[in-house]
Write a protein that holds these residues in place. Structure first.
Motif, PDB file in Angstrom:
ATOM      1  N   ASP A   1      26.693 -28.132 -32.021  1.00 53.07           N
ATOM      2  CA  ASP A   1      25.973 -29.100 -31.250  1.00 53.07           C
ATOM      3  C   ASP A   1      25.570 -30.311 -32.287  1.00 53.07           C
ATOM      4  O   ASP A   1      25.850 -31.547 -32.043  1.00 53.07           O
ATOM      5  CB  ASP A   1      24.739 -28.773 -30.337  1.00 53.07           C
ATOM      6  CG  ASP A   1      24.973 -27.717 -29.372  1.00 53.07           C
ATOM      7  OD1 ASP A   1      26.405 -27.623 -29.088  1.00 53.07           O
ATOM      8  OD2 ASP A   1      24.274 -27.124 -28.758  1.00 53.07           O
TER       9      ASP A   1
ATOM     10  N   LEU B   1      29.659 -32.395 -25.493  1.00 52.14           N
ATOM     11  CA  LEU B   1      28.240 -32.176 -25.221  1.00 52.14           C
ATOM     12  C   LEU B   1      28.016 -32.024 -23.556  1.00 52.14           C
ATOM     13  O   LEU B   1      27.244 -30.698 -23.333  1.00 52.14           O
ATOM     14  CB  LEU B   1      27.536 -33.183 -25.831  1.00 52.14           C
ATOM     15  CG  LEU B   1      27.313 -33.371 -27.353  1.00 52.14           C
ATOM     16  CD1 LEU B   1      26.529 -34.503 -27.533  1.00 52.14           C
ATOM     17  CD2 LEU B   1      26.476 -31.872 -27.624  1.00 52.14           C
TER      18      LEU B   1
ATOM     19  N   GLU C   1      19.689 -27.979 -29.162  1.00 49.75           N
ATOM     20  CA  GLU C   1      19.453 -27.355 -27.924  1.00 49.75           C
ATOM     21  C   GLU C   1      18.180 -27.341 -27.110  1.00 49.75           C
ATOM     22  O   GLU C   1      17.974 -27.731 -26.072  1.00 49.75           O
ATOM     23  CB  GLU C   1      20.229 -25.789 -27.973  1.00 49.75           C
ATOM     24  CG  GLU C   1      20.070 -25.001 -26.760  1.00 49.75           C
ATOM     25  CD  GLU C   1      20.437 -23.657 -26.768  1.00 49.75           C
ATOM     26  OE1 GLU C   1      20.592 -22.917 -25.695  1.00 49.75           O
ATOM     27  OE2 GLU C   1      20.693 -23.308 -27.910  1.00 49.75           O
TER      28      GLU C   1
END
Length: 194
Positions: A14, A32, A82
């Motif tokens: 990420d 994403l 996250e």
């Protein structure tokens, strides 16, 4: 060639995708979104049951929260992307819920769709019995209003029902906008109780 790029995006972390996005590669944002769509839906659904917001509106707010997170994430902040994205998504949805539930939107939240009003009127105009019944119902509501409303609330309601604009009502009664909004909220509450 596009499939190879998609597979590459699936393998990247990420943080790497966010770094590429912040560097100007907007093509990584859909990756994403794919990763965080389930989280957005879960957070949106937790509010959907409580408030009268549309599911799509909450999803959109969640996507905007993810977009904000991708734009503002800084790895040196100590949190993983996250965690940061989850907070941004939640905050964006909560802000939308608060805006929707705020007093300044209360007129819109209590509004009746115009289609429903025109459909009701169409059937009643031609039926004398229905017209008489609706007149009796209006008389009953006005009697209850007369008994339960204060003099100030009655005057505000009569001007409102008389078709005066909000600014004109405020000027005639010599009150600020907030006082008129509060009076109308009390009127609605009292009339619903009857």
């Amino acid at each position: 060639m596009q499939e190879i790029g998609q597979n590459r995006n699936e393998e990247e972390t990420d943080e790497a995708l966010v770094k590429a996005f912040q560097a100007g590669n907007t093509e990584v944002f859909p990756a994403l979104v794919a990763r965080y769509l389930k989280l957005i839906r879960r957070k949106a659904c937790s509010f959907r049951e409580i408030f009268s917001l549309e599911r799509e509106d909450l999803y959109q707010e969640g996507l905007l929260g993810l977009f904000d997170a991708a734009n503002t994430y800084a790895r040196d902040g100590g949190a993983s992307f996250e965690t940061y994205a989850g907070r941004c998504i939640s905050n964006r949805i909560v802000s939308a819920v608060r805006r929707s539930a705020s007093r300044k939107n209360s007129f819109l939240n209590n509004a009746v769709p115009i289609d429903a009003v025109t459909d009701l009127d169409a059937g009643q105009k031609t039926d004398p019995q229905a017209l008489l019944e609706s007149r009796d119902e209006l008389d009953r509501v006005l009697r209850n209003a007369h008994v339960s409303l204060s003099d100030f609330e009655r005057r505000a309601l009569l001007l409102y029902l008389g078709g005066y604009r909000r600014a004109e009502i405020e000027r005639r009664l010599g009150i600020p906008a907030r006082a008129f909004d509060n009076a109308m909220a009390r009127v609605r509450k009292k009339l619903r109780q009857k």
